[in-house]
Design an enzyme around this catalytic site. Structure first.
Site, mmCIF file in Angstrom:
data_model
loop_
_atom_site.group_PDB
_atom_site.id
_atom_site.type_symbol
_atom_site.label_atom_id
_atom_site.label_comp_id
_atom_site.label_asym_id
_atom_site.label_seq_id
_atom_site.Cartn_x
_atom_site.Cartn_y
_atom_site.Cartn_z
ATOM 1 C CG ASP A 122 -1.739 1.264 1.388
ATOM 2 O OD1 ASP A 122 -1.751 2.068 0.435
ATOM 3 O OD2 ASP A 122 -2.379 1.433 2.441
ATOM 4 C CE LYS B 175 -1.959 7.061 -3.258
ATOM 5 N NZ LYS B 175 -2.466 6.079 -2.278
ATOM 6 C CD GLU C 226 -5.479 3.364 -2.428
ATOM 7 O OE1 GLU C 226 -6.379 4.100 -1.996
ATOM 8 O OE2 GLU C 226 -4.324 3.776 -2.676
ATOM 9 C CG ASP D 24 -9.486 4.614 0.902
ATOM 10 O OD1 ASP D 24 -8.992 5.238 1.852
ATOM 11 O OD2 ASP D 24 -8.806 3.938 0.114
#
Length: 618
Positions: free
Chosen positions: A23, A87, A187, A211
């Site tokens: 992850d 990211k 994800e 999420d």
């Protein structure tokens, strides 16, 4: 005689091939595996019991990097050389992040172009791909230290909202870190696998995955049937997450001190950001947070915190409404709501999600680990250890086209499921260009000369326009028989051309393996070569634009400005002939700095002329 590997740390037999799940998160990253004895997904933990690696990179004065928890303290002491939330920059252009530049304490190069963003540390320029590769390399090293075995293959997760450029950037980062990225998975799919959903072939469920991570928010509606995951809809915001909850607290404190911002005090800015993060965590289990900051007492109550973040959480609820509408479903159709991401620990978030979906949320799996655990389940399937899940046919090697400078631009990455399709827009390089050669390649290397050419065709009849104006849509479609159809269409004129290719045939398994091995072996050199080509291409474009601008606006420039521009252009022209990417980017930035003031002046004059009835294009 066969050799048997034994893990020295655990005394257990080692698997012949270990594929890990990763992850790669905005705030924290981690690695998970299927435990060889319990067969359960397990996050790899160091001796201190910590499974997460903060996604933070610090560069010292010599360019050496420190990654993870050890880099966290530098957020306060050396913020301009400490990278966080990299990211958020993946696959982004300068324009994409311009509005959010004050969030980053480090220098993001902004020359208002469509080029991919770069971060400047001293005299070095880093792409988000390189920055992410440092985090992945640390995760790889950490996994090898814990497992006492080499780790070379991985499944990496990305937000469902990530576009093709961001997914490809994640693959490149893995390759640069020495990892063969077998699959990029969404994800929410990983989270579903971690909860054991989809493992029973007879199971049919419709689930929502909420999420809320450090920097991105996703809501995904998935249908699971016969072990196949179908994404019915996704919605979200790649610029919304726990960082924004922290920022709400920071702005509350700044307002109470009558301070507008701390942009000129990077160290205080970071200290306050970390204090806000601590406040958010504390208020999940307490009614008030109190501390000291810069000699001042700071505090915030749970009630105030919830009133501050209510609008932010409401934005996520709007995304949930959009996702449900796009899926054509009612909340009563949702069987389970899974919670993912550390920010879902905030009680108000849980309550608002439960109220929206009219059912209790499922947060029984550690929200920080759930995505990595699911990636490990997927890795186990790819390793051939789990036969209950359906794996569709895949492309053995990446497919793409040649772009400026002989670069390979991947449209369909290796291991993409078949049938599949992908597309991307391109434009012309020169003024008046009426034709474009579409050359199709197969392989994992960054330069087309190292890959296998499958075919090419020329799209003719492009309207005679300045460079950058024509829009050519190139699309790849692989049908169930493995036939690749490549088509190109100029959107303004409608001219199009198509070619059929059989990419799967003509390569043995050994040749495919060799090409994959070559891509890992030469990853560092390949990405360095690509970065050099991209820097040269960008520099040449800026030189061309500057030359046209100087010719057109000579009358409004002073002699000093023209001389300074000519000197900077000459320095950049010389840098292009060198083999130094950082030098080219530094000279490009210097030219931008020289020309920016009078470029803005020219624009002001053009606008004022337009207001008087004179056209900007005159």
């Amino acid at each position: 005689m066969a050799k048997i590997g034994i893990n020295i740390a655990t005394g257990s037999l080692q698997q012949a091939e270990m594929i890990v799940g990763i992850d790669l998160g905005t705030t924290n990253s981690l690695v998970a595996i299927i435990h060889p004895e319990t067969k359960q997904p397990t996050a790899l933990k160091e001796f201190d019991g910590s499974s997460v690696v903060p996604s933070i990179i610090h560069f010292d004065a010599f360019g050496n990097t420190t990654v993870g928890a050890a880099a966290k303290s530098f957020l306060e002491t050396d913020p301009s050389n400490t990278i966080f939330s990299a990211k958020r920059l993946m696959g982004k252009s300068y324009k994409d992040v311009k509005e959010h530049q004050d969030f980053f304490a480090y220098k993001i190069i902004d020359d208002n172009t469509e080029s991919l963003v770069k971060v400047q540390i001293g005299n070095q320029f880093y792409s988000p791909i390189e920055l992410s590769s440092f985090i992945l390399a640390e995760l790889k090293k950490r996994a090898e230290h814990i497992l006492k075995t080499p780790v070379t293959k991985a499944v990496i997760t990305v937000p469902a909202y990530f576009n093709d450029a961001q997914r490809q950037a994640t693959r490149d980062a893995g390759k640069l870190a020495g990892l063969d990225v077998l699959r990029i998975i969404n994800e929410p799919t990983a989270a579903s696998l971690a909860y054991g959903l989809g493992m029973n072939p007879t199971e049919e469920k419709t689930i929502a995955v909420y999420d809320l991570g450090g920097g991105t928010f996703d809501i995904s509606i998935l249908k699971i049937s016969n072990g196949i995951f179908e994404v019915l809809s996704t919605n979200g915001d790649t610029y919304l997450g726990g960082d924004d909850l922290d920022r709400a607290i920071i702005e509350y404190w700044l307002k109470s001190w009558k301070v507008d911002n701390l942009n000129n005090h990077k160290q205080l800015q970071q200290e306050l950001r970390l204090a806000a993060e601590q406040a958010k965590i504390t208020l999940s289990n307490a009614d008030i947070f109190e501390n000291e900051f810069a000699g001042e007492k700071i505090s915030i109550t749970k009630e105030v915190f919830e009133s501050l973040i209510q609008p932010i959480v409401k934005r996520t609820m709007d995304c949930c409404s959009n996702a449900m509408r796009d899926a054509g479903l009612q909340v009563s159709d949702i069987n389970t709501v899974l919670m993912v991401g550390g920010s879902t620990r905030v009680p108000l978030v849980k309550q608002m999600v439960a109220d929206f979906f009219q059912q209790a949320v499922n947060d029984s799996v550690n929200p920080d680990e759930v995505v990595a655990l699911g990636a490990a389940v997927q890795a186990d399937i790819l390793a051939g250890n789990n036969h209950s899940m359906l794996l569709l046919d895949i492309t053995p090697l990446s497919l793409g086209i040649e772009t400026m400078g002989g670069l390979m631009d991947v449209l369909l990455p290796r291991n993409a499921k078949i049938p599949t399709k992908a597309g991307r827009q391109y434009t012309t390089q020169k003024d008046g260009q009426t034709g474009m050669v579409i050359s199709v390649y197969q392989g994992e290397r960054d330069l087309v000369k190292d890959n296998r050419k499958l075919g090419e065709f020329t799209l003719t009849g492009i309207p005679n326009m300045p460079a950058g104006l024509p829009k050519v849509d190139v699309s790849f479609l692989i049908n169930a028989d493995g036939i690749l159809q490549v088509s190109a269409k100029e959107l303004r004129s409608g001219v199009s051309q198509t070619i059929d290719i059989k990419p799967q045939y003509g390569l043995t398994d050994e040749e495919v393996e060799q090409r994959l091995l070559d891509s890992i072996t030469h990853a560092k050199d390949d990405i360095a070569s690509r970065a050099l080509v991209e820097a040269r291409t960008e520099a040449e474009q800026i030189l061309s634009v500057t030359e046209k601008f100087l010719t057109k606006n000579a009358t409004i420039l002073t002699k000093e400005e023209i001389t300074a521009s000519a000197t900077a252009m000459q320095a950049l022209q010389l840098a292009i002939t060198m083999e130094d990417k950082n030098l080219i980017q530094a000279k490009t930035e210097e030219l931008n700095e020289v020309t920016r003031p009078f470029a803005e002046r020219a624009m002001d004059e053009a606008i004022s002329g337009a207001l008087k009835g004179k056209g900007i294009m005159d």
